[in-house]
Enzyme design. Sequence first.
Site, PDB file in Angstrom:
ATOM      1  CB  SER A  61      -0.938   0.005   1.204  1.00  5.39           C
ATOM      2  OG  SER A  61      -1.998  -0.898   1.010  1.00  5.39           O
ATOM      3  CE  LYS A  64      -4.096   1.465  -0.820  1.00  7.28           C
ATOM      4  NZ  LYS A  64      -4.494   0.682   0.345  1.00  7.28           N
ATOM      5  CB  SER A 116      -4.404   1.385   3.957  1.00  5.27           C
ATOM      6  OG  SER A 116      -3.535   0.908   2.954  1.00  5.27           O
TER       7      SER A 116
END
Length: 336
Positions: A61, A64, A116
């Site tokens: 993640s 991101k 997230s």
Amino acid sequence: MRKLFLPAILFVLLIAVCIRTSAPSKSAFAFQTGQAECVVDASSLRILHEKNAETPLPNASTTKILTAIIILEDCDLDERICIPNEAAGTEGSSIYLHAGDIYTVEELLYGLMLRSGNDAAVTLALHHSGSIDAFACKMNEKAAMLGATGSHFVNPHGLPDKRHRTTARDLALIAAYAMQNETFRTIVSTKYYAPRHWYNKNKMLASYEGANGIKTGFTTDAGRCLVTGAEREGMQLVCVVLNCPQMYERTAELLDQSFAEYSVARLTDFALIPQGVGACTAFEFPLRKEEMALVRTELSIAEPLPKKKGAIAGYIKIFLTNDLIFSQNLYIMEEQ
């Protein structure tokens, strides 16, 4: 107050110079190291520590970070989005979006970076580009522009895909660039987003002095990943650890070491610039104490000096040993 807002072109030009002047740390460590690591000064892009920093790896993640900065630069924060069917029920971490719900871009960015939310990532990517593939192309274009040449992104969230890879160095460059954006910094440093009752998953914000972001990540493929921003005494650092079981402890160790070994020096103050002449911006650079004696400056001053304010009066070059780390025109600051 240090200025972190560098134009993207200048940001890219700094990269090659700062890699040459990097000085990887060699001391022993108490905590288990990551498979790959990188610590960079966010302003100068000087690499202060690296380990396997150019090895392409899955990064979960932390992907991101790139998604968020693209959205921030291209989209209106107040724009309202109807959650599409494709986003609802996205696997992995989620903010539990339902098809047909209405969220603003800003709310989705908080859900993306604090919780997230993979569903938030899909929603924002589709809103921006119309398809995941099109948004991935945008991600790769942006990464290349920032000098992140060892990366290839295929989705906005970092869920496992053998084609989806980045390096610790690339991720540090992307994060350093993102931290120049005031709204991005505000989002990733937020511990609790009251409008949606979302707490930030990043424990560094509560446990490390000066921590101001950025993003956690985990998949079985990538292991534990963490990108952290921290600022002390005017020095903003970004630390990346990939596949690191003790990611919080190791990050704190790397940041402590970097803050202890380096301090920011305003190198333009080293030069004997004639009165009434100056550079447009001061140049600050992280140095070890023993490196101060290795800094040298070269000036070229026009003779005679022009009289008009703003006229080019010459140029300045700053070297660390034999590496050119700064070059800029000098200007007449006041009418002669």
